[in-house]
Design a protein around this motif. Structure first.
Motif, PDB file in Angstrom:
ATOM      1  N   ALA A 124     -13.954  70.035  35.076  1.00 54.54           N
ATOM      2  CA  ALA A 124     -14.379  71.366  34.641  1.00 54.54           C
ATOM      3  C   ALA A 124     -14.841  71.347  33.189  1.00 54.54           C
ATOM      4  O   ALA A 124     -15.829  72.002  32.829  1.00 54.54           O
ATOM      5  CB  ALA A 124     -13.234  72.361  34.823  1.00 54.54           C
TER       6      ALA A 124
ATOM      7  N   TYR B  13      -8.800  78.271  34.852  1.00 59.13           N
ATOM      8  CA  TYR B  13      -8.847  78.800  36.216  1.00 59.13           C
ATOM      9  C   TYR B  13      -8.684  77.673  37.241  1.00 59.13           C
ATOM     10  O   TYR B  13      -8.123  77.878  38.322  1.00 59.13           O
ATOM     11  CB  TYR B  13     -10.184  79.506  36.480  1.00 59.13           C
ATOM     12  CG  TYR B  13     -10.372  80.828  35.779  1.00 59.13           C
ATOM     13  CD1 TYR B  13      -9.293  81.614  35.399  1.00 59.13           C
ATOM     14  CD2 TYR B  13     -11.655  81.306  35.509  1.00 59.13           C
ATOM     15  CE1 TYR B  13      -9.485  82.826  34.760  1.00 59.13           C
ATOM     16  CE2 TYR B  13     -11.857  82.525  34.871  1.00 59.13           C
ATOM     17  CZ  TYR B  13     -10.763  83.280  34.495  1.00 59.13           C
ATOM     18  OH  TYR B  13     -10.950  84.483  33.868  1.00 59.13           O
ATOM     19  N   THR B  14      -9.206  76.488  36.902  1.00 59.28           N
ATOM     20  CA  THR B  14      -9.155  75.381  37.857  1.00 59.28           C
ATOM     21  C   THR B  14      -7.737  74.858  38.065  1.00 59.28           C
ATOM     22  O   THR B  14      -7.493  74.092  38.998  1.00 59.28           O
ATOM     23  CB  THR B  14     -10.054  74.208  37.397  1.00 59.28           C
ATOM     24  OG1 THR B  14      -9.558  73.683  36.153  1.00 59.28           O
ATOM     25  CG2 THR B  14     -11.486  74.667  37.202  1.00 59.28           C
ATOM     26  N   SER B  15      -6.799  75.261  37.186  1.00 61.84           N
ATOM     27  CA  SER B  15      -5.409  74.824  37.360  1.00 61.84           C
ATOM     28  C   SER B  15      -4.788  75.417  38.619  1.00 61.84           C
ATOM     29  O   SER B  15      -3.719  74.989  39.063  1.00 61.84           O
ATOM     30  CB  SER B  15      -4.572  75.218  36.139  1.00 61.84           C
ATOM     31  OG  SER B  15      -4.487  76.628  36.020  1.00 61.84           O
TER      32      SER B  15
ATOM     33  N   ILE C 299      -6.106  75.053  41.433  1.00 56.39           N
ATOM     34  CA  ILE C 299      -6.323  74.031  42.463  1.00 56.39           C
ATOM     35  C   ILE C 299      -5.130  73.088  42.464  1.00 56.39           C
ATOM     36  O   ILE C 299      -4.678  72.642  41.410  1.00 56.39           O
ATOM     37  CB  ILE C 299      -7.625  73.244  42.190  1.00 56.39           C
ATOM     38  CG1 ILE C 299      -8.825  74.192  42.211  1.00 56.39           C
ATOM     39  CG2 ILE C 299      -7.818  72.122  43.202  1.00 56.39           C
ATOM     40  CD1 ILE C 299     -10.131  73.543  41.794  1.00 56.39           C
TER      41      ILE C 299
ATOM     42  N   VAL D  14      -9.178  67.522  37.801  1.00 55.61           N
ATOM     43  CA  VAL D  14      -9.948  68.756  37.959  1.00 55.61           C
ATOM     44  C   VAL D  14     -10.240  69.367  36.594  1.00 55.61           C
ATOM     45  O   VAL D  14     -11.343  69.873  36.348  1.00 55.61           O
ATOM     46  CB  VAL D  14      -9.190  69.750  38.861  1.00 55.61           C
ATOM     47  CG1 VAL D  14      -9.909  71.101  38.879  1.00 55.61           C
ATOM     48  CG2 VAL D  14      -9.070  69.210  40.268  1.00 55.61           C
ATOM     49  N   ARG D  15      -9.235  69.316  35.690  1.00 50.88           N
ATOM     50  CA  ARG D  15      -9.449  69.859  34.345  1.00 50.88           C
ATOM     51  C   ARG D  15     -10.586  69.130  33.632  1.00 50.88           C
ATOM     52  O   ARG D  15     -11.478  69.750  33.048  1.00 50.88           O
ATOM     53  CB  ARG D  15      -8.174  69.756  33.510  1.00 50.88           C
ATOM     54  CG  ARG D  15      -8.344  70.303  32.088  1.00 50.88           C
ATOM     55  CD  ARG D  15      -7.156  69.992  31.199  1.00 50.88           C
ATOM     56  NE  ARG D  15      -5.944  70.609  31.696  1.00 50.88           N
ATOM     57  CZ  ARG D  15      -4.921  69.945  32.226  1.00 50.88           C
ATOM     58  NH1 ARG D  15      -4.984  68.616  32.325  1.00 50.88           N
ATOM     59  NH2 ARG D  15      -3.855  70.576  32.645  1.00 50.88           N
TER      60      ARG D  15
END
Length: 316
Positions: free
Chosen positions: A267, A251-253, A255, A263-264
């Protein structure tokens, strides 16, 4: 004039947003973790498992997503041979994997511009993204329920609801009415074109089912790859935990970062924190990022150059 100037400035600033977020995330991570411990973990890892799992994942993900591209184009009324779909998928990889939130996938419109309207082709990309989110949301929800983990279960349900809402809204785009002057407005026309694949998917059910199957297989391959990296670093995490947590990491991809780097890893440190040591989690995230931003783009770079060259020659 002022609005145009502000828009131009925003476009210039936007170029630096993804690299800035990536560097900031990596800085925070390495500020709190010893990079030498990460290097030691990689140095003492099972190199054979890392190499073989990377190559196997590369082959299977490429096959599954090339097949998905073939079926997406079939829904749009254009029949691709598998070999042609494979070439185009590989050619898209460099732009896709090195762009924020994989927005480079929209370069597909360039390759199909003589066959399918660019906005219709973009609708195919949106459709695949929605299927991606739906599949990983189902993974998170089911795995969360089996493990009695509230966060994956609830976020999985939320992801399913969001994708269904988006599907309904984009499907309804087909019924946008004229603006009263005998033709559709520009925004309405683009929404109309984007919605084509969503409505066509309901008519070509066999191709749609195949798209869901290929998408599920590609994500299952990715989760098995994550498990193999953990195993290579000496951590035996259950596949069920990975299918519960990795969708949330994915889901953070959304961003805007360079292929999710930084970010990956952040997370993964958050979600996997209770099942593996932080240095190992970071090492797994960095290897997975290397796969995405180096191995995959390098695989497609020669084909990207060749197809662009052939297209230019054809235009001349």
């Amino acid at each position: 004039v002022q609005l145009n100037y502000n828009y131009r400035m925003f476009k210039k600033i936007r170029i630096f947003i993804a690299p800035a977020i990536t560097l900031l995330a990596l800085y925070i991570i390495f500020k709190n973790l010893d990079i030498l411990s990460v290097l030691d973990i990689v140095k003492n890892s099972n190199k054979l498992v890392l190499i073989l799992s990377s190559l196997i994942t590369l082959v299977f993900v490429t096959i599954f997503l090339s097949c998905r591209l073939k079926e997406t184009m079939a829904i749009l009324g254009y029949n691709l041979r598998f070999k042609e779909a494979l070439k185009i998928y590989l050619a898209i990889l460099p732009a896709s994997k090195l762009s924020p939130a994989n927005t480079g996938d929209f370069i597909r419109s360039y390759y199909f511009k003589d066959r399918v309207l660019p906005s219709v082709s973009a609708g195919g990309v949106f459709f695949e993204r929605i299927v991606d989110i739906l599949i990983i949301s189902l993974m998170a929800m089911i795995s969360g329920a089996l493990l009695w983990l509230k966060l994956p279960f609830l976020l999985g349900i939320a992801g399913i609801m969001v994708t269904l809402i988006f599907f309904f809204l984009l499907k309804k785009g087909l019924f946008i009415k004229n603006n009263g002057i005998g033709r559709k407005g520009k925004i309405a026309e683009k929404l109309f074109n984007i919605s084509v694949v969503f409505n066509a998917s309901l008519k070509n059910k066999l191709a749609t089912i195949k798209i869901f199957i290929y998408t599920a297989l590609s994500w299952l391959t990715a989760t098995l790859y994550i498990k193999s990296i953990f195993y290579a670093f000496g951590s035996n995490i259950s596949l069920l935990h990975i299918t519960a947590f990795q969708p949330l990491v994915s889901y953070t991809s959304l961003i805007p970062t360079i292929s999710g780097v930084g970010v990956r890893e952040s997370a993964m440190l958050f979600f996997y924190g209770g099942v593996a040591p932080a240095p190992i989690i970071l090492s797994v995230g960095l290897i997975f990022s290397f796969f995405n931003i180096v191995l995959l783009p390098l695989t497609g770079l020669p084909l990207m150059h060749r197809i662009i060259k052939n297209t230019k020659n054809g235009q001349q």
